[in-house]
Design an enzyme around this catalytic site. Structure first.
Site: not given
Length: 297
Positions: A83-85
């Protein structure tokens, strides 16, 4: 609030006009296209930044079995699992710059099947690497229209593990999105114990409070079982029982629940996830059949 990191004051970040070695290094970054926030923060440690940049260059820009656009797409897949935007947005832009098909960015379902076949090993390497077996490798190398060559697969796996690790660096250093990054303005890791936004001040409000109460109830049930088991065991001292209680409590607090997906997750990350509920699960819990563990020094 200014600068590339949430945690490091802008004045402490080396600028392009700094010491000569760092200036040359950042010059190389500029020639490659841009100086991103990761490079600016790593500039606090020039030797580390030098090694990192050489690794990135070898993985993404030098000769190798995988075409450039597929390398960036694999980086997107790996970063999305955590979930590393920040990294997802960075490599979506890089993917388009090297000629990638924009349709693939609609989600994993729009990518070629060969890339989609990496999904299983990607999620295992990201969350439960001890479950990877030789069968996972054999399935990808199996002859067929969408099979991987050994050289391609080695590069793909190195890319996956590299970006799983880099996502931790991004979160740990509070790296903020670039100003021109199109992937939203949020680079938070999802809270392991709450469905509420990480910016929420009311940690016991809404569904977060409900989850906390459920965790307490589950913990109380476990404690009750331990007490009942004590009656069936002979020679268990109070000290040993207290130790068991503490261990059970610690495990309950440290192991996040992967039953729910953070609802604040951006759709442009969610679309790259298949089986998004799959996450870390402790493999050493007491009373459960643990999978075989690969041990190394």
């Amino acid at each position: 609030a200014r600068g590339p990191s949430t945690f490091i004051p802008l004045g402490e970040i080396p600028q392009e006009g700094g010491e000569s070695g760092l200036r040359q290094l950042l010059g190389a970054f500029v020639s490659a296209g841009r100086v991103d926030h990761v490079a600016m923060v790593m500039g606090l440690h020039p030797q580390y930044l030098s090694s990192f940049w050489k690794t990135q260059c070898l993985l993404l820009r030098m000769d190798g079995p995988l075409p450039y656009h597929k390398r960036h797409y694999i980086a997107i897949m790996a970063a999305a699992r955590h979930r590393c935007s920040y990294l997802v947005g960075l490599h979506m832009r890089e993917f388009l710059q090297v000629g990638g098909n924009p349709a693939w960015l609609r989600g994993l379902h729009c990518a070629p099947q060969k890339l989609r076949n990496l999904n299983e090993i990607n999620k295992l390497l990201a969350h439960r690497p001890w479950l990877v077996t030789k069968e996972h490798i054999e399935a990808l190398l199996k002859p067929g229209e969408d099979s991987w060559s050994l050289a391609e697969l080695v590069q793909a796996l190195v890319l996956l593990t590299h970006y799983h690790s880099l996502a931790s660096f991004v979160f740990g250093c509070g790296i903020k999105p670039q100003e021109d990054q199109d992937v939203g303005d949020n680079c938070w890791a999802p809270s392991p114990h709450s469905d509420s936004s990480p910016a929420s001040d009311d940690s016991m409000g809404g569904s977060g409070g409900t989850d906390a109460m459920q965790e307490v109830e589950v913990l109380m049930e476990r404690m009750k079982l331990l007490q009942e088991n004590q009656l069936d065991e002979e020679g268990v001292t109070q000290e040993e029982m207290a130790t068991r209680f503490e261990l059970e409590k610690t495990e309950s607090l440290l192991v996040p629940s992967s039953d729910t997906l953070d609802p604040s997750l951006q759709s442009n990350i969610r679309c790259f996830l298949e089986d998004p509920e799959f996450g870390y699960k402790d493999f050493t819990r007491r009373g459960e059949q643990a999978p075989p563990t690969f041990r190394a020094q």
